[in-house]
Design a protein around this motif. Structure first.
Motif, PDB file in Angstrom:
ATOM      1  N   SER A   1       0.793  -1.228   0.000  1.00  0.00           N
ATOM      2  CA  SER A   1       0.000   0.000   0.000  1.00  0.00           C
ATOM      3  C   SER A   1       0.828   1.282   0.000  1.00  0.00           C
ATOM      4  O   SER A   1       0.296   2.340  -0.304  1.00  0.00           O
ATOM      5  CB  SER A   1      -0.964   0.011   1.188  1.00  0.00           C
ATOM      6  N   ASP A   2       2.101   1.203   0.301  1.00  0.00           N
ATOM      7  CA  ASP A   2       2.897   2.431   0.319  1.00  0.00           C
ATOM      8  C   ASP A   2       3.288   2.895  -1.082  1.00  0.00           C
ATOM      9  O   ASP A   2       4.069   3.826  -1.246  1.00  0.00           O
ATOM     10  CB  ASP A   2       4.133   2.277   1.206  1.00  0.00           C
ATOM     11  N   GLY A   3       2.742   2.241  -2.108  1.00  0.00           N
ATOM     12  CA  GLY A   3       3.028   2.627  -3.485  1.00  0.00           C
ATOM     13  C   GLY A   3       4.183   1.875  -4.097  1.00  0.00           C
ATOM     14  O   GLY A   3       4.479   2.020  -5.275  1.00  0.00           O
ATOM     15  N   GLY A   4       4.844   1.052  -3.307  1.00  0.00           N
ATOM     16  CA  GLY A   4       5.978   0.307  -3.824  1.00  0.00           C
ATOM     17  C   GLY A   4       5.611  -1.039  -4.410  1.00  0.00           C
ATOM     18  O   GLY A   4       6.442  -1.709  -4.992  1.00  0.00           O
ATOM     19  N   PHE A   5       4.352  -1.428  -4.237  1.00  0.00           N
ATOM     20  CA  PHE A   5       3.866  -2.709  -4.741  1.00  0.00           C
ATOM     21  C   PHE A   5       4.727  -3.864  -4.249  1.00  0.00           C
ATOM     22  O   PHE A   5       5.011  -4.804  -4.990  1.00  0.00           O
ATOM     23  CB  PHE A   5       3.758  -2.706  -6.269  1.00  0.00           C
ATOM     24  N   GLY A   6       5.119  -3.807  -2.988  1.00  0.00           N
ATOM     25  CA  GLY A   6       5.950  -4.846  -2.395  1.00  0.00           C
ATOM     26  C   GLY A   6       5.282  -6.201  -2.431  1.00  0.00           C
ATOM     27  O   GLY A   6       4.096  -6.326  -2.174  1.00  0.00           O
TER      28      GLY A   6
END
Length: 138
Positions: free
Chosen positions: A94-99
């Motif tokens: 969810s932090d935009g890194g698509f981990g």
């Protein structure tokens, strides 16, 4: 029919045939396929010590993320990306890194050492019902 028209038709037919073969070969990889919004099969049964491979033949990115409170006591937590908790996996996505993303053509594997039922989810497609279950038998 002229030669150019004939060759164009043969070429199109060959391309369609080969692209169909490529899809069949791709789908044959892995134990569980990651479809657009589902795991196929949604329930997969293995024995203790077996490795399960999730393969993504779709064009969407997916995750394999265990529900931390829905795995057997004493079982190792699992999530694509190697996260050690559900919270860490969700934050990484969810932090935009698509981990933890398993992109098209990639796979993720986990070996199950404890018998029981393991429920898991694809984080970006959870709202659409992309959940799965691995049942590990003695």
């Amino acid at each position: 029919m002229n030669r150019r028209g004939f060759l164009a038709g043969v070429g199109a037919a060959a391309t369609a045939t080969l692209s169909g073969c490529a899809v069949l070969q791709t789908d044959a990889q892995g134990d569980v396929q990651m479809r657009a919004t589902s795991f196929d099969p949604a329930k997969y049964t293995v024995e203790v010590g077996d490795e399960v491979m999730w393969y993504n033949p779709s064009t969407r990115s997916h995750t394999v993320t265990a529900y931390e409170n829905a795995i057997p006591d004493g079982a190792e937590y699992f999530a694509s990306g190697g996260y050690d908790s559900e919270e860490a996996a969700r934050e990484a996505w969810s932090d935009g890194g698509f981990g933890g993303a398993v992109t098209s053509g990639e796979s993720y594997s986990h070996t199950f050492e404890v018998a029981g039922t393991y429920n898991y989810v694809c984080i970006p497609h959870e709202q659409g019902g992309m959940v799965g279950r691995v049942v590990v038998e003695e």
